[in-house]
Write a protein that holds these residues in place. Structure first.
Motif, PDB file in Angstrom:
ATOM      1  N   UNK A  48       0.858  -1.183   0.000  1.00 51.81           N
ATOM      2  CA  UNK A  48       0.000   0.000   0.000  1.00 51.81           C
ATOM      3  C   UNK A  48       0.893   1.231   0.000  1.00 51.81           C
ATOM      4  N   UNK A  49       0.605   2.164  -0.905  1.00 54.41           N
ATOM      5  CA  UNK A  49       1.454   3.342  -1.087  1.00 54.41           C
ATOM      6  C   UNK A  49       0.613   4.569  -1.432  1.00 54.41           C
ATOM      7  N   UNK A  50       1.295   5.697  -1.465  1.00 50.61           N
ATOM      8  CA  UNK A  50       0.770   6.911  -2.094  1.00 50.61           C
ATOM      9  C   UNK A  50       1.739   7.301  -3.195  1.00 50.61           C
ATOM     10  N   UNK A  51       1.202   7.871  -4.275  1.00 47.70           N
ATOM     11  CA  UNK A  51       2.035   8.310  -5.396  1.00 47.70           C
ATOM     12  C   UNK A  51       1.450   9.568  -6.016  1.00 47.70           C
ATOM     13  N   UNK A  52       2.316  10.337  -6.638  1.00 49.92           N
ATOM     14  CA  UNK A  52       1.874  11.429  -7.507  1.00 49.92           C
ATOM     15  C   UNK A  52       2.196  11.010  -8.932  1.00 49.92           C
ATOM     16  N   UNK A  53       1.167  10.871  -9.749  1.00 45.38           N
ATOM     17  CA  UNK A  53       1.301  10.350 -11.110  1.00 45.38           C
ATOM     18  C   UNK A  53       1.110  11.476 -12.122  1.00 45.38           C
ATOM     19  N   UNK A  54       1.975  11.512 -13.128  1.00 48.18           N
ATOM     20  CA  UNK A  54       1.836  12.499 -14.205  1.00 48.18           C
ATOM     21  C   UNK A  54       0.822  11.974 -15.224  1.00 48.18           C
ATOM     22  N   UNK A  55      -0.435  12.046 -14.850  1.00 50.75           N
ATOM     23  CA  UNK A  55      -1.512  11.564 -15.722  1.00 50.75           C
ATOM     24  C   UNK A  55      -2.833  12.073 -15.168  1.00 50.75           C
ATOM     25  N   UNK A  56      -3.851  12.212 -16.039  1.00 47.53           N
ATOM     26  CA  UNK A  56      -5.183  12.593 -15.547  1.00 47.53           C
ATOM     27  C   UNK A  56      -5.725  11.549 -14.573  1.00 47.53           C
ATOM     28  N   UNK A  92      -1.734  15.898 -13.410  1.00 48.38           N
ATOM     29  CA  UNK A  92      -1.129  15.131 -12.320  1.00 48.38           C
ATOM     30  C   UNK A  92      -2.218  14.687 -11.355  1.00 48.38           C
ATOM     31  N   UNK A  93      -1.977  13.552 -10.699  1.00 50.61           N
ATOM     32  CA  UNK A  93      -2.970  12.976  -9.781  1.00 50.61           C
ATOM     33  C   UNK A  93      -2.265  12.405  -8.564  1.00 50.61           C
ATOM     34  N   UNK A  94      -2.775  12.732  -7.372  1.00 51.88           N
ATOM     35  CA  UNK A  94      -2.344  12.068  -6.137  1.00 51.88           C
ATOM     36  C   UNK A  94      -3.235  10.855  -5.931  1.00 51.88           C
ATOM     37  N   UNK A  95      -2.614   9.713  -5.617  1.00 50.38           N
ATOM     38  CA  UNK A  95      -3.394   8.486  -5.448  1.00 50.38           C
ATOM     39  C   UNK A  95      -2.882   7.691  -4.257  1.00 50.38           C
ATOM     40  N   UNK A  96      -3.817   7.115  -3.506  1.00 56.85           N
ATOM     41  CA  UNK A  96      -3.528   6.244  -2.358  1.00 56.85           C
ATOM     42  C   UNK A  96      -4.144   4.895  -2.701  1.00 56.85           C
ATOM     43  N   UNK A  97      -3.329   3.834  -2.743  1.00 57.48           N
ATOM     44  CA  UNK A  97      -3.797   2.569  -3.319  1.00 57.48           C
ATOM     45  C   UNK A  97      -3.178   1.365  -2.614  1.00 57.48           C
ATOM     46  N   UNK A  98      -3.793   0.219  -2.854  1.00 56.98           N
ATOM     47  CA  UNK A  98      -3.217  -1.082  -2.489  1.00 56.98           C
ATOM     48  C   UNK A  98      -3.019  -1.853  -3.778  1.00 56.98           C
ATOM     49  N   UNK A  99      -1.810  -2.399  -3.957  1.00 58.01           N
ATOM     50  CA  UNK A  99      -1.494  -3.165  -5.170  1.00 58.01           C
ATOM     51  C   UNK A  99      -1.157  -4.600  -4.779  1.00 58.01           C
ATOM     52  N   UNK A 100      -1.602  -5.559  -5.585  1.00 60.77           N
ATOM     53  CA  UNK A 100      -1.307  -6.968  -5.330  1.00 60.77           C
ATOM     54  C   UNK A 100      -1.329  -7.723  -6.656  1.00 60.77           C
ATOM     55  N   UNK A 101      -0.682  -8.881  -6.706  1.00 57.04           N
ATOM     56  CA  UNK A 101      -0.687  -9.663  -7.955  1.00 57.04           C
ATOM     57  C   UNK A 101      -2.122  -9.978  -8.385  1.00 57.04           C
ATOM     58  N   UNK A 102      -2.355  -9.893  -9.668  1.00 59.61           N
ATOM     59  CA  UNK A 102      -3.704 -10.118 -10.197  1.00 59.61           C
ATOM     60  C   UNK A 102      -4.219 -11.516  -9.885  1.00 59.61           C
ATOM     61  N   UNK A 103      -3.334 -12.515  -9.926  1.00 62.40           N
ATOM     62  CA  UNK A 103      -3.765 -13.887  -9.609  1.00 62.40           C
ATOM     63  C   UNK A 103      -4.289 -13.963  -8.176  1.00 62.40           C
ATOM     64  N   UNK A 104      -3.631 -13.253  -7.264  1.00 64.64           N
ATOM     65  CA  UNK A 104      -4.068 -13.263  -5.869  1.00 64.64           C
ATOM     66  C   UNK A 104      -5.369 -12.486  -5.711  1.00 64.64           C
ATOM     67  N   UNK A 105      -5.457 -11.381  -6.457  1.00 65.86           N
ATOM     68  CA  UNK A 105      -6.668 -10.548  -6.417  1.00 65.86           C
ATOM     69  C   UNK A 105      -7.898 -11.378  -6.793  1.00 65.86           C
ATOM     70  N   UNK A 106      -7.788 -12.163  -7.856  1.00 60.94           N
ATOM     71  CA  UNK A 106      -8.921 -12.963  -8.292  1.00 60.94           C
ATOM     72  C   UNK A 106      -9.148 -14.185  -7.399  1.00 60.94           C
ATOM     73  N   UNK A 107      -8.104 -14.632  -6.714  1.00 60.91           N
ATOM     74  CA  UNK A 107      -8.281 -15.731  -5.772  1.00 60.91           C
ATOM     75  C   UNK A 107      -9.237 -15.323  -4.644  1.00 60.91           C
ATOM     76  N   UNK A 108      -9.107 -14.089  -4.193  1.00 59.76           N
ATOM     77  CA  UNK A 108     -10.000 -13.599  -3.138  1.00 59.76           C
ATOM     78  C   UNK A 108     -11.449 -13.587  -3.621  1.00 59.76           C
TER      79      UNK A 108
END
Length: 430
Positions: A48-56, A92-108
């Motif tokens: 889980x992180x926060x990032x500033x992304x150069x994108x809409x 630019x966009x500030x984002x707070x997110x949780x990232x995980x492998x897609x296989x694990x995401x779908x396992x849940x």
């Protein structure tokens, strides 16, 4: 006081617990307990992180996914769970997110689908973010959830998330837990320096395996608070835990389960209340039906009584009040109305006089009134040469026409020094 009746399943550090009321139990799998439930998980390999992304804003998740893979943090497809994001500048966009492998995401999600009951799924940081939102802090605060050899940290205000991260120690020894808290302190001071902010409070959430609370520097000691705790039972022992209190603040909106799953969950949850409501509504409708029928019967009886009184009055009136012929009166009133609408003689004479030229003279004027129109017959002479006489005659006809007279007949006979004319007009009476 309202007692939370939800059933919680908590997956933390590879161990699964069930929690309901004031009892916490360790279980093997979701299927070990029956009933609809809220499933809170640290999602094993997730970060889980926060990032500033150069994108809409709408492309933020795509760019986060690309950055994580380019940085080598994931060597396989990755899924992004967004907790919060906000536009920052033009692109630019500030984002707070949780990232995980897609296989694990779908396992849940597969685990949820295989379960007979409804399950709402929440990443761990959804709980911490909910606590941050409920604090509604204007100035930055830090929330730390320390469990086993981990410390989950989030820093923000009611409007913005500055930082989120999980600090990890090698083991749960006292020395390593002390090192873990040093990491938390370092993160807090770094975020204060980088963002030029001052942390107002540090809120601590604990778990059954949390270590001893840290010793803070003098400038931080008065900022450290323990979240409100509650007494729970686990393995026949009593624990004072605050994380479970935080769970009770969680909103179902924060769940990442499908819309269908959420709908099914709340339908089942509210079914007893809705049934009671429908039963009460049915009783009210039934009572209303009987009351309405009673009122209808009463009104019918009153109506019959009034009809009888009306008939009696009519019979007495016919006997006592003599019949009077009003035809002549009505005829007179009708004539008055007609005379009021019809143009008067004076008005007609004024209309004709106003239209005559100086050389024209009327010898005969005849007016006939019928039901809905008036007929006017005019005979006269014009003492003038033909050209002038005819021109004056045309002006006379035109003027009367403009005043609402309709030409029916027109004759103009000329002599050497004079002319004769005969005109017939009609005018409607409304």
């Amino acid at each position: 006081m309202f007692k939370d009746s939800r059933l919680y399943v908590i997956e933390l550090d590879g161990i699964v617990y069930s929690f309901s009321g004031d009892r916490l139990d360790e279980i093997t799998d979701l299927k070990d307990i029956e009933g609809d439930k809220w499933f809170i998980s640290d999602m094993q390999e997730a970060i889980t992180r926060t990032m500033t992304i150069e994108a809409p804003v709408r492309y933020a998740e795509v760019m986060v996914r690309r950055k994580l893979q380019e940085a080598g943090e994931f060597e396989e497809p990755v899924s992004i769970i967004t907790h919060w994001k906000k536009k920052k500048g033009k692109d630019a966009t500030d984002i707070f997110f949780t990232a995980l492998p897609t296989r694990l995401y779908y396992q849940y999600f597969d685990r949820i689908k295989d379960h007979e009951d409804s399950i709402l799924l929440f990443p761990l940081y959804s709980v911490l973010y909910q606590v941050l939102e409920n604090m509604r802090a204007r100035n930055p605060v830090a929330i730390v959830f320390q469990h086993s050899r981990f410390a989950d940290l989030i820093i923000g205000t009611k409007r913005r998330v500055y930082y989120a991260n999980r600090c990890v120690a090698f083991d749960t020894s006292e020395e390593q837990i002390s090192t873990l808290w040093d990491m938390v302190k370092t993160d807090i001071k770094t975020i204060e320096s980088e963002n030029r902010i001052k942390i107002e409070r540090v809120l601590f959430l604990n778990w059954i395996d949390s270590g001893v609370e840290p010793e803070w520097d003098e400038d931080m000691e008065n900022k450290f608070y323990s979240f409100e705790e509650e007494v729970i039972s686990f393995n026949e022992k009593k624990y004072h835990l605050s994380f479970l209190r935080a769970l009770r603040m969680l909103s179902g909106i924060k769940g990442i389960s499908s819309r269908t799953e959420k709908t099914l969950y709340y339908t089942r949850t509210w079914a007893p209340y809705l049934n009671a409501l429908f039963f009460l509504a049915a009783l009210l409708l039934l009572g209303g039906y009987f009351w309405y029928n009673q009122r209808v019967d009463l009104l019918q009886k009153e109506l019959i009584a009034l009809e009888g009184k009306k008939t009696a009055i009519q019979m007495r009136a016919e006997q006592e009040i003599p019949q009077i012929e009003y035809k002549e009166t009505f005829s007179f009133a009708k004539d008055l109305a007609f005379y009021q609408r019809a143009p008067s003689y004076k008005q007609v004479i004024n209309d004709i006089s106003g239209a005559l030229s100086s050389d024209m003279r009327v010898d005969v004027l005849k007016l006939d009134y019928s039901k809905d129109e008036m007929m006017v017959e005019i005979f006269g002479r014009v003492k003038a040469p033909f050209g002038m006489a005819y021109k004056g005659y045309q002006i006379f006809v035109k003027t009367l026409t403009q005043k609402g007279y309709i030409e029916k007949e027109s004759r103009f006979n000329t002599e050497i020094s004079s002319s004769e004319f005969l005109l017939k007009f009609s005018k409607s009476i409304q």
